[in-house]
Design a protein around this motif. Structure first.
Motif, PDB file in Angstrom:
ATOM      1  N   LYS A 178      46.673  56.275  42.330  1.00 12.93           N
ATOM      2  CA  LYS A 178      46.420  56.022  43.724  1.00 12.93           C
ATOM      3  C   LYS A 178      46.835  54.665  43.898  1.00 12.93           C
ATOM      4  O   LYS A 178      47.347  54.281  44.900  1.00 12.93           O
ATOM      5  N   ASN A 179      46.091  53.631  43.372  1.00 14.01           N
ATOM      6  CA  ASN A 179      46.420  52.150  43.606  1.00 14.01           C
ATOM      7  C   ASN A 179      47.823  51.881  43.194  1.00 14.01           C
ATOM      8  O   ASN A 179      48.280  51.018  44.233  1.00 14.01           O
ATOM      9  N   TYR A 180      48.511  52.371  42.356  1.00 11.28           N
ATOM     10  CA  TYR A 180      49.916  52.163  42.138  1.00 11.28           C
ATOM     11  C   TYR A 180      50.808  52.350  43.196  1.00 11.28           C
ATOM     12  O   TYR A 180      51.262  51.621  43.782  1.00 11.28           O
ATOM     13  N   LEU A 181      50.326  53.745  44.038  1.00  8.06           N
ATOM     14  CA  LEU A 181      51.282  54.217  44.948  1.00  8.06           C
ATOM     15  C   LEU A 181      51.084  53.357  45.934  1.00  8.06           C
ATOM     16  O   LEU A 181      52.024  53.060  46.823  1.00  8.06           O
ATOM     17  N   LYS A 182      49.794  53.168  46.577  1.00  7.75           N
ATOM     18  CA  LYS A 182      49.508  52.273  47.603  1.00  7.75           C
ATOM     19  C   LYS A 182      49.834  51.044  47.713  1.00  7.75           C
ATOM     20  O   LYS A 182      50.485  50.401  48.506  1.00  7.75           O
ATOM     21  N   GLY A 183      49.861  50.311  46.283  1.00 10.31           N
ATOM     22  CA  GLY A 183      50.489  48.986  46.115  1.00 10.31           C
ATOM     23  C   GLY A 183      51.870  48.997  46.436  1.00 10.31           C
ATOM     24  O   GLY A 183      52.473  47.898  47.076  1.00 10.31           O
ATOM     25  N   ARG A 184      52.690  50.067  45.870  1.00  8.91           N
ATOM     26  CA  ARG A 184      53.902  50.048  45.818  1.00  8.91           C
ATOM     27  C   ARG A 184      54.571  50.242  47.493  1.00  8.91           C
ATOM     28  O   ARG A 184      55.382  49.575  47.889  1.00  8.91           O
ATOM     29  N   LEU A 185      53.860  51.017  47.862  1.00  8.23           N
ATOM     30  CA  LEU A 185      54.119  51.195  49.565  1.00  8.23           C
ATOM     31  C   LEU A 185      54.052  50.115  50.262  1.00  8.23           C
ATOM     32  O   LEU A 185      54.724  49.302  50.935  1.00  8.23           O
ATOM     33  N   VAL A 186      52.814  49.343  50.090  1.00 14.02           N
ATOM     34  CA  VAL A 186      52.459  48.076  50.899  1.00 14.02           C
ATOM     35  C   VAL A 186      53.551  46.989  50.526  1.00 14.02           C
ATOM     36  O   VAL A 186      53.977  46.188  51.496  1.00 14.02           O
ATOM     37  N   LEU A 187      53.628  47.019  49.195  1.00 15.76           N
ATOM     38  CA  LEU A 187      54.615  45.693  48.768  1.00 15.76           C
ATOM     39  C   LEU A 187      56.256  46.198  49.416  1.00 15.76           C
ATOM     40  O   LEU A 187      56.870  45.042  49.954  1.00 15.76           O
ATOM     41  N   GLY A 188      56.296  47.260  49.344  1.00 15.12           N
ATOM     42  CA  GLY A 188      57.737  47.564  49.718  1.00 15.12           C
ATOM     43  C   GLY A 188      57.880  47.566  51.152  1.00 15.12           C
ATOM     44  O   GLY A 188      58.969  47.378  51.696  1.00 15.12           O
ATOM     45  N   LEU A 189      56.819  47.519  51.686  1.00 17.78           N
ATOM     46  CA  LEU A 189      57.071  47.466  53.467  1.00 17.78           C
ATOM     47  C   LEU A 189      57.087  45.766  53.875  1.00 17.78           C
ATOM     48  O   LEU A 189      56.938  45.531  54.962  1.00 17.78           O
ATOM     49  N   GLU A 190      57.183  44.890  52.844  1.00 15.85           N
ATOM     50  CA  GLU A 190      57.373  43.483  53.402  1.00 15.85           C
ATOM     51  C   GLU A 190      58.794  43.187  53.671  1.00 15.85           C
ATOM     52  O   GLU A 190      58.993  42.335  54.274  1.00 15.85           O
ATOM     53  N   ASP A 191      59.749  44.114  53.431  1.00 16.43           N
ATOM     54  CA  ASP A 191      61.140  43.988  53.807  1.00 16.43           C
ATOM     55  C   ASP A 191      61.482  44.590  55.072  1.00 16.43           C
ATOM     56  O   ASP A 191      60.947  45.740  55.307  1.00 16.43           O
ATOM     57  N   PRO A 192      61.965  43.758  56.106  1.00 11.77           N
ATOM     58  CA  PRO A 192      62.268  44.769  57.351  1.00 11.77           C
ATOM     59  C   PRO A 192      63.179  45.847  57.110  1.00 11.77           C
ATOM     60  O   PRO A 192      62.796  46.758  57.949  1.00 11.77           O
ATOM     61  N   ARG A 193      64.017  46.013  56.482  1.00  8.76           N
ATOM     62  CA  ARG A 193      64.907  47.340  56.178  1.00  8.76           C
ATOM     63  C   ARG A 193      63.958  48.350  55.572  1.00  8.76           C
ATOM     64  O   ARG A 193      64.089  49.445  56.105  1.00  8.76           O
ATOM     65  N   SER A 194      63.041  47.996  54.811  1.00 10.00           N
ATOM     66  CA  SER A 194      62.119  49.170  54.340  1.00 10.00           C
ATOM     67  C   SER A 194      61.256  49.683  55.268  1.00 10.00           C
ATOM     68  O   SER A 194      60.769  50.910  55.285  1.00 10.00           O
ATOM     69  N   ILE A 195      60.565  48.844  56.307  1.00  7.88           N
ATOM     70  CA  ILE A 195      59.668  49.226  57.383  1.00  7.88           C
ATOM     71  C   ILE A 195      60.766  50.250  58.247  1.00  7.88           C
ATOM     72  O   ILE A 195      60.166  51.398  58.523  1.00  7.88           O
ATOM     73  N   VAL A 196      62.057  49.804  58.677  1.00  8.07           N
ATOM     74  CA  VAL A 196      62.774  50.854  59.398  1.00  8.07           C
ATOM     75  C   VAL A 196      63.053  52.153  58.655  1.00  8.07           C
ATOM     76  O   VAL A 196      62.877  53.281  58.983  1.00  8.07           O
ATOM     77  N   ALA A 197      63.405  51.931  57.307  1.00  8.53           N
ATOM     78  CA  ALA A 197      63.542  53.556  56.353  1.00  8.53           C
ATOM     79  C   ALA A 197      62.117  54.135  56.322  1.00  8.53           C
ATOM     80  O   ALA A 197      62.395  55.282  56.368  1.00  8.53           O
ATOM     81  N   PHE A 198      61.292  53.264  56.434  1.00  2.62           N
ATOM     82  CA  PHE A 198      59.776  53.906  56.257  1.00  2.62           C
ATOM     83  C   PHE A 198      59.649  55.026  57.574  1.00  2.62           C
ATOM     84  O   PHE A 198      59.350  56.096  57.479  1.00  2.62           O
ATOM     85  N   GLY A 199      59.975  54.498  58.577  1.00  6.02           N
ATOM     86  CA  GLY A 199      59.849  55.003  60.074  1.00  6.02           C
ATOM     87  C   GLY A 199      60.988  56.028  60.086  1.00  6.02           C
ATOM     88  O   GLY A 199      60.550  57.346  60.499  1.00  6.02           O
ATOM     89  N   LEU A 200      61.816  55.645  59.953  1.00 14.37           N
ATOM     90  CA  LEU A 200      63.058  56.839  59.990  1.00 14.37           C
ATOM     91  C   LEU A 200      62.897  57.872  58.920  1.00 14.37           C
ATOM     92  O   LEU A 200      63.170  59.315  59.448  1.00 14.37           O
ATOM     93  N   ARG A 201      62.471  57.891  57.730  1.00 15.79           N
ATOM     94  CA  ARG A 201      61.997  58.821  56.743  1.00 15.79           C
ATOM     95  C   ARG A 201      61.262  59.759  57.601  1.00 15.79           C
ATOM     96  O   ARG A 201      61.186  61.037  57.152  1.00 15.79           O
TER      97      ARG A 201
END
Length: 88
Positions: free
Chosen positions: A15-38
């Motif tokens: 759980k901690n790994y998944l949550k950490g990857r998600l939060v760190l991955g959303l530091e990039d603006p393109r990742s934020i857009v991809a997260f919302g679009l997905r």
């Protein structure tokens, strides 16, 4: 996973790994857009990050075991072959 419960410490690590990857991955603006679009494409709505984090946190060892039984069922062996295969 289907026959024995996942130990709580292993579930916590996952759980901690998944949550950490998600939060760190959303530091990039393109990742934020991809997260919302997905979310829009796959689920019909964009979810808030906190909602996803809460969902990860709500997974129990029993949930993992139930999914393991559902995916593996009576036939625990699976094989996937990718690429040109000459002999079946």
């Amino acid at each position: 996973m289907a026959s024995e419960p996942v130990p709580e410490d292993e579930l916590r690590k996952a759980k901690n790994y998944l949550k950490g990857r998600l939060v760190l991955g959303l530091e990039d603006p393109r990742s934020i857009v991809a997260f919302g679009l997905r979310g829009e494409v796959l689920e019909g709505r964009a979810r808030e990050v906190d909602e996803v984090l809460d969902g990860i946190e709500s997974v129990s060892s029993a949930d993992v075991a139930r999914l393991g039984r559902e995916l593996l069922g009576e036939h625990p062996l699976r094989l996937a072959a990718i690429g040109p295969v000459e002999d079946e």
